[in-house]
Design a protein around this motif. Structure first.
Motif, PDB file in Angstrom:
ATOM      1  N   PHE A  48       0.792  -1.232   0.000  1.00  7.94           N
ATOM      2  CA  PHE A  48       0.000   0.000   0.000  1.00  7.94           C
ATOM      3  C   PHE A  48       0.827   1.286   0.000  1.00  7.94           C
ATOM      4  N   GLY A  49       2.159   1.188  -0.088  1.00  7.94           N
ATOM      5  CA  GLY A  49       2.966   2.400  -0.126  1.00  7.94           C
ATOM      6  C   GLY A  49       3.359   2.860   1.267  1.00  7.94           C
ATOM      7  N   GLN A  50       4.077   3.970   1.313  1.00 11.06           N
ATOM      8  CA  GLN A  50       4.668   4.440   2.553  1.00 11.06           C
ATOM      9  C   GLN A  50       4.024   5.750   3.000  1.00 11.06           C
ATOM     10  N   PRO A  51       3.425   5.778   4.179  1.00 11.68           N
ATOM     11  CA  PRO A  51       2.789   7.012   4.664  1.00 11.68           C
ATOM     12  C   PRO A  51       3.803   8.143   4.805  1.00 11.68           C
ATOM     13  N   VAL A  52       3.416   9.329   4.384  1.00 16.72           N
ATOM     14  CA  VAL A  52       4.323  10.474   4.377  1.00 16.72           C
ATOM     15  C   VAL A  52       4.878  10.760   5.768  1.00 16.72           C
ATOM     16  N   TRP A  53       4.008  10.761   6.787  1.00 22.50           N
ATOM     17  CA  TRP A  53       4.460  11.112   8.132  1.00 22.50           C
ATOM     18  C   TRP A  53       5.473  10.106   8.660  1.00 22.50           C
ATOM     19  N   LEU A  54       5.298   8.831   8.268  1.00 21.60           N
ATOM     20  CA  LEU A  54       6.204   7.790   8.746  1.00 21.60           C
ATOM     21  C   LEU A  54       7.577   7.938   8.101  1.00 21.60           C
ATOM     22  N   ILE A  55       7.598   8.251   6.818  1.00 25.57           N
ATOM     23  CA  ILE A  55       8.863   8.432   6.117  1.00 25.57           C
ATOM     24  C   ILE A  55       9.606   9.650   6.670  1.00 25.57           C
ATOM     25  N   LEU A  56       8.865  10.699   6.994  1.00 20.93           N
ATOM     26  CA  LEU A  56       9.493  11.895   7.556  1.00 20.93           C
ATOM     27  C   LEU A  56      10.113  11.582   8.921  1.00 20.93           C
ATOM     28  N   ALA A  57       9.366  10.872   9.773  1.00 25.79           N
ATOM     29  CA  ALA A  57       9.890  10.492  11.090  1.00 25.79           C
ATOM     30  C   ALA A  57      11.108   9.588  10.954  1.00 25.79           C
ATOM     31  N   TYR A  58      11.058   8.671  10.000  1.00 25.54           N
ATOM     32  CA  TYR A  58      12.181   7.767   9.729  1.00 25.54           C
ATOM     33  C   TYR A  58      13.414   8.559   9.315  1.00 25.54           C
ATOM     34  N   GLY A  59      13.215   9.536   8.436  1.00 27.83           N
ATOM     35  CA  GLY A  59      14.327  10.355   7.974  1.00 27.83           C
ATOM     36  C   GLY A  59      14.939  11.179   9.092  1.00 27.83           C
ATOM     37  N   VAL A  60      14.085  11.767   9.933  1.00 25.68           N
ATOM     38  CA  VAL A  60      14.570  12.611  11.023  1.00 25.68           C
ATOM     39  C   VAL A  60      15.352  11.782  12.036  1.00 25.68           C
ATOM     40  N   LEU A  61      14.747  10.698  12.510  1.00 25.60           N
ATOM     41  CA  LEU A  61      15.392   9.876  13.535  1.00 25.60           C
ATOM     42  C   LEU A  61      16.644   9.188  12.998  1.00 25.60           C
ATOM     43  N   GLY A  62      16.560   8.705  11.756  1.00 22.54           N
ATOM     44  CA  GLY A  62      17.688   8.003  11.169  1.00 22.54           C
ATOM     45  C   GLY A  62      18.883   8.901  10.921  1.00 22.54           C
ATOM     46  N   ALA A  63      18.623  10.144  10.506  1.00 24.99           N
ATOM     47  CA  ALA A  63      19.706  11.076  10.196  1.00 24.99           C
ATOM     48  C   ALA A  63      20.570  11.355  11.419  1.00 24.99           C
ATOM     49  N   PHE A  64      19.959  11.318  12.600  1.00 28.41           N
ATOM     50  CA  PHE A  64      20.695  11.680  13.808  1.00 28.41           C
ATOM     51  C   PHE A  64      21.388  10.502  14.481  1.00 28.41           C
ATOM     52  N   PHE A  65      21.232   9.283  13.940  1.00 29.69           N
ATOM     53  CA  PHE A  65      21.815   8.150  14.663  1.00 29.69           C
ATOM     54  C   PHE A  65      23.330   8.169  14.663  1.00 29.69           C
ATOM     55  N   MET A  66      23.965   8.424  13.520  1.00 25.71           N
ATOM     56  CA  MET A  66      25.425   8.391  13.483  1.00 25.71           C
ATOM     57  C   MET A  66      26.059   9.473  14.359  1.00 25.71           C
ATOM     58  N   PRO A  67      25.580  10.739  14.324  1.00 20.77           N
ATOM     59  CA  PRO A  67      26.131  11.700  15.286  1.00 20.77           C
ATOM     60  C   PRO A  67      25.827  11.312  16.729  1.00 20.77           C
ATOM     61  N   PHE A  68      24.663  10.711  16.974  1.00 21.04           N
ATOM     62  CA  PHE A  68      24.319  10.216  18.311  1.00 21.04           C
ATOM     63  C   PHE A  68      25.332   9.173  18.759  1.00 21.04           C
ATOM     64  N   LEU A  69      25.666   8.239  17.875  1.00 25.02           N
ATOM     65  CA  LEU A  69      26.628   7.192  18.218  1.00 25.02           C
ATOM     66  C   LEU A  69      28.009   7.783  18.476  1.00 25.02           C
ATOM     67  N   ALA A  70      28.452   8.689  17.604  1.00 28.64           N
ATOM     68  CA  ALA A  70      29.785   9.269  17.755  1.00 28.64           C
ATOM     69  C   ALA A  70      29.905  10.078  19.045  1.00 28.64           C
ATOM     70  N   VAL A  71      28.904  10.895  19.333  1.00 33.86           N
ATOM     71  CA  VAL A  71      28.951  11.746  20.531  1.00 33.86           C
ATOM     72  C   VAL A  71      28.885  10.899  21.801  1.00 33.86           C
ATOM     73  N   THR A  72      28.006   9.906  21.822  1.00 37.03           N
ATOM     74  CA  THR A  72      27.884   9.088  23.037  1.00 37.03           C
ATOM     75  C   THR A  72      29.124   8.230  23.258  1.00 37.03           C
ATOM     76  N   LEU A  73      29.756   7.755  22.182  1.00 36.69           N
ATOM     77  CA  LEU A  73      31.004   7.007  22.358  1.00 36.69           C
ATOM     78  C   LEU A  73      32.096   7.910  22.911  1.00 36.69           C
ATOM     79  N   LEU A  74      32.175   9.144  22.426  1.00 35.19           N
ATOM     80  CA  LEU A  74      33.140  10.096  22.978  1.00 35.19           C
ATOM     81  C   LEU A  74      32.922  10.280  24.477  1.00 35.19           C
TER      82      LEU A  74
END
Length: 423
Positions: A350-376
């Motif tokens: 049935f395709g991908q709901p717009v709000w879900l894709i936006l939330a996925y993009g927002v949360l996903g974009a911040f994971f790598m900086p989250f990982l780097a900062v928390t490891l530091l």
């Protein structure tokens, strides 16, 4: 801080006879989307961004080594480390792993369905994707790590060999290839630089490395050397694989002025070009490699991220660290496998709901900086035994990682919002 001999003695030599968890984390992170980003970089700029591939591998080596070092030095998982930093880490991670799993499950199944449909058109992309998801579920359901590692190793071998064959067919220009090691950013190429450097070898699966080394039996500081060897070998293999992908884009597409589409469809376009240039066999071999890359990512996430989710739930419910329901093959591990497999099938139909894709993009974009900062943070404080904390060089490298991934996050976030608004 000194450690007892029982925790610092180097393991018996048989511990060196097989490296594996690093190859899994690297291969799991190189999915179809990363291959397309690299192919398109080669298509647009030839070898000019080769240096970004090398930088991307080095960044991931630093982060994965940090995650593995924390686990071996403390006996704790990466989520246990995050939890010591405050509730804000849980507020980020809880919605992230739930939404990410739902959207990724659909993307992973579709990504495996595309090459299978091209190879065997009797079934649709959706049906092949569902079959792949069910196969992934069956492979990891019972939590047999040794079987999972062997399957991943086989898939890595297939994707590596097929991409190197494709690169060799194009007869790469070695002097031009070497010139690409000199850092430069072509006009308009910043986004491609970030995509290539950031896409080499994984996102959330980097954090799963500590869980895989635990299942491998590497559990003490005495395994530090073999962990680092494993990590280095893995990203050397990954680097060669991604360089081969860049060669294909540079020699096959850039020199001929051929463009391919973005998204997984771009790899199908590339298969068609190989087929037209070298014969049906070349296109078929490439499709097999495409499927192997997509399937290794699917199986790796079904296993590794499910262990992370089980650990997260165990902490949320205040269960003991060794509670069976929070370990490989336990109740919450299996629950997340089901979440990755069945609800996302709805999106395939049935395709991908717009709000879900936006939330996925927002949360996903911040994971790598989250990982780097928390490891530091974790690796420079009393949360880690003093002898295993970061040195100055590693701190600088992790700081660069955090800055670059924050920049990439801002770019990805802007792109996601523009696509949503434009659509």
């Amino acid at each position: 801080m000194s450690s007892s001999p029982s925790t610092t003695t180097e393991p018996a030599r048989q511990g060196w006879t097989l490296v594996g968890p690093g190859l899994i984390v690297a291969a799991t992170g190189v999915g179809a989307a990363d291959l397309v980003a690299t192919v398109i970089a080669g298509q647009k700029y030839g070898y000019a961004l080769l240096w970004a591939v090398v930088v991307g591998c080095l960044m991931k080596v630093v982060l994965v080594e940090g995650a593995g070092r924390y686990t071996l030095a403390t006996g704790r998982t990466i989520y246990e480390g995050w939890a010591t930093l405050g509730k804000w880490t849980t507020w980020y991670f809880a919605p992230y792993i739930v939404i990410w799993g739902f959207v990724y499950g659909a993307a992973a199944m579709a990504g495996t369905g595309l090459p299978l449909h091209s190879l065997f058109p009797g079934l649709s992309v959706t049906v092949w994707g569902i079959i792949s998801g069910l196969i992934g579920l069956a492979l990891v359901w019972f939590g047999h790590y040794s079987l999972f590692e062997k399957v991943c190793a086989a898939l890595v071998g297939i994707m590596f060999v097929t991409m190197v064959i494709a690169a060799a067919l194009t007869l790469p220009n070695i002097p031009e290839l070497l010139s690409g090691l000199a850092p430069s950013i072509p006009e308009g190429g910043l986004v491609n630089v970030l995509s290539v450097a950031g896409g080499v070898g994984g996102t959330i699966t980097l954090a799963a490395y500590g869980y895989w080394i635990r299942e491998k039996g590497w559990t003490t500081p005495g395994h530090m050397r073999v962990m680092r060897l494993d990590n280095g070998v893995a990203y050397t293999v990954t680097g060669i694989f991604v360089i081969a992908t860049l060669i294909v884009g540079a020699e096959l597409l850039y020199s001929a002025g051929i463009a391919v589409q973005t998204g997984d469809q771009g790899l199908l376009d590339l298969s068609d070009v190989l087929q037209e240039r070298y014969g049906d066999w070349a296109g078929t071999i490439f499709l097999v490699g495409f499927w192997s890359a997509a399937m290794s990512s699917l199986v790796g996430v079904w296993n590794g991220v499910s262990m992370m989710f089980a650990d997260f739930v165990g902490h949320a419910r205040k269960l003991p660290a060794d509670h069976p329901s929070t370990r490989l093959g336990g109740t919450w591990y299996k629950a997340y496998i089901l979440w990755l497999t069945f609800p996302p099938m709805i999106m395939l139909f049935f395709g991908q709901p717009v709000w879900l894709i936006l939330a996925y993009g927002v949360l996903g974009a911040f994971f790598m900086p989250f990982l780097a900062v928390t490891l530091l943070w974790i690796l420079n404080t009393s949360r880690t035994p003093e002898q295993w904390r970061n040195g100055p060089v590693v701190n600088v490298l992790m700081g660069i990682c955090a800055a670059l991934f924050a920049w990439l996050a801002a770019t990805q976030l802007q792109g996601s919002i523009e696509r949503i608004l434009g659509g």
